[in-house]
Design an enzyme around this catalytic site. Sequence first.
Site, PDB file in Angstrom:
ATOM      1  N   LYS A  34      20.357   5.847   5.680  1.00  0.00           N
ATOM      2  CA  LYS A  34      20.656   5.001   4.686  1.00  0.00           C
ATOM      3  C   LYS A  34      21.904   5.780   4.051  1.00  0.00           C
ATOM      4  CE  LYS A  34      19.708   3.233   0.541  1.00  0.00           C
ATOM      5  NZ  LYS A  34      19.394   1.752   0.283  1.00  0.00           N
ATOM      6  N   GLU A 101      20.087   1.125   6.887  1.00  0.00           N
ATOM      7  CA  GLU A 101      19.822   0.245   5.478  1.00  0.00           C
ATOM      8  C   GLU A 101      20.966   0.264   4.449  1.00  0.00           C
ATOM      9  OE1 GLU A 101      15.970   1.269   3.408  1.00  0.00           O
ATOM     10  OE2 GLU A 101      16.693   0.160   1.571  1.00  0.00           O
ATOM     11  N   LEU A 187       1.558  -6.117   1.838  1.00  0.00           N
ATOM     12  CA  LEU A 187       0.455  -5.556   2.628  1.00  0.00           C
ATOM     13  C   LEU A 187      -0.379  -4.865   1.127  1.00  0.00           C
ATOM     14  CD1 LEU A 187       2.409  -3.764   5.269  1.00  0.00           C
ATOM     15  CD2 LEU A 187       1.057  -5.721   5.343  1.00  0.00           C
TER      16      LEU A 187
HETATM   17  N1  LIG Z   1       5.366  -5.869   2.744  1.00  0.00           N
HETATM   18  C1  LIG Z   1       5.173  -5.159   1.541  1.00  0.00           C
HETATM   19  N2  LIG Z   1       4.008  -4.797   1.039  1.00  0.00           N
HETATM   20  C2  LIG Z   1       3.681  -4.222  -0.117  1.00  0.00           C
HETATM   21  N3  LIG Z   1       4.772  -3.893  -0.795  1.00  0.00           N
HETATM   22  C3  LIG Z   1       5.956  -4.140  -0.480  1.00  0.00           C
HETATM   23  C4  LIG Z   1       6.225  -4.921   0.639  1.00  0.00           C
HETATM   24  N4  LIG Z   1       7.769  -4.993   0.877  1.00  0.00           N
HETATM   25  C5  LIG Z   1       8.181  -4.448  -0.436  1.00  0.00           C
HETATM   26  N5  LIG Z   1       7.180  -3.831  -1.063  1.00  0.00           N
HETATM   27  C6  LIG Z   1       7.419  -3.005  -2.433  1.00  0.00           C
HETATM   28  O1  LIG Z   1       8.548  -3.850  -2.933  1.00  0.00           O
HETATM   29  C7  LIG Z   1       9.095  -2.858  -3.534  1.00  0.00           C
HETATM   30  C8  LIG Z   1      10.710  -3.014  -3.289  1.00  0.00           C
HETATM   31  O2  LIG Z   1      10.875  -2.930  -1.620  1.00  0.00           O
HETATM   32  P1  LIG Z   1      11.634  -1.990  -1.030  1.00  0.00           P
HETATM   33  O3  LIG Z   1      11.516  -2.255   0.330  1.00  0.00           O
HETATM   34  O4  LIG Z   1      11.966  -0.791  -1.666  1.00  0.00           O
HETATM   35  O5  LIG Z   1      13.148  -2.914  -1.351  1.00  0.00           O
HETATM   36  P2  LIG Z   1      14.659  -2.624  -1.334  1.00  0.00           P
HETATM   37  O6  LIG Z   1      14.772  -1.635  -0.200  1.00  0.00           O
HETATM   38  O7  LIG Z   1      15.247  -4.059  -0.857  1.00  0.00           O
HETATM   39  O8  LIG Z   1      15.212  -2.375  -2.636  1.00  0.00           O
HETATM   40  C9  LIG Z   1       8.782  -1.572  -3.235  1.00  0.00           C
HETATM   41  O9  LIG Z   1       7.717  -1.013  -4.282  1.00  0.00           O
HETATM   42  C10 LIG Z   1       7.897  -1.682  -2.150  1.00  0.00           C
HETATM   43  O10 LIG Z   1       6.872  -0.666  -1.766  1.00  0.00           O
HETATM   44 MG   LIG Z   2      15.798   0.353  -0.299  1.00  0.00          MG
END
Ligand SMILES: Nc1ncnc2c1ncn2[C@@H]1O[C@H](COP(=O)(O)OP(=O)(O)O)[C@@H](O)[C@H]1O
Ligand SMILES: [Mg+2]
Length: 213
Positions: A34, A101, A187
Amino acid sequence: MTRALVVTGTDTDAGKTVVAAGLTLCLPGAHYWKPVQSGTTPATDTATVRALTGLPADRFLPEAYLLREPASPHLSARLEGVEIDLDRLSLPETDAPLIVEGAGGLMVPLNERALAIDLFARWGRPVILVARTGLGTINHSLLSIEALRARGIPIGGILFSGDPHAENERIIPQLSGIRSLGRLPRLASLDAACLHAAIEAHIDLAAIEALLA
Ligand SMILES: Nc1ncnc2c1ncn2[C@@H]1O[C@H](COP(=O)(O)OP(=O)(O)O)[C@@H](O)[C@H]1O
Ligand SMILES: [Mg+2]
């Protein structure tokens, strides 16, 4: 040449970190990076991916910019008296596949002149666009794809995240000509075993591995 893949998204909270964690977990030997982290509480994305995957520290590269304020990177940097320098954001030389990322979406400013997408254009590595499935995603996805194309950035595919929405998952690839790499479902239990199984079951890992060749 660094075998890097950029995970970007239509927006912040699109699911980039969870997708990047899943890919780092499922692609043999993959490392996670990152480069620009804005916001350190409750956790950095690197710490989140480490905790979620359980992978050892040597699979993670340190951030080039670790900024406290959860704001646009240009602002987070300015608040710390720093200016993000794209020359300090070259892709690290590594033999391992590298999952990178991005911060926020494509048009996030890194400084007064450059956007995240400008950095991706410099790198020239394939980008995976993480998109939500729900209302608003058609517009966000097609705009993102158009911006990537305008800069000649290779698009590896669109990867949906969230609950199923057959029409949105159909019409975006149909209108853009960009293939879908699958949809990572929401999930109920976000842990390494469930994430690994979900990526294996729902995501076209062979296509993603081919992007890293
Ligand atoms: N497939 C998934 N199942 C459950 N929770 C998810 C999933 N994808 C994302 N989240 C939740 O949604 C929120 C945003 O996801 P994140 O991956 O951090 O987004 P970004 O990196 O694009 O900002 C987080 O709280 C993450 O845990
Ligand atoms: Mg992120």
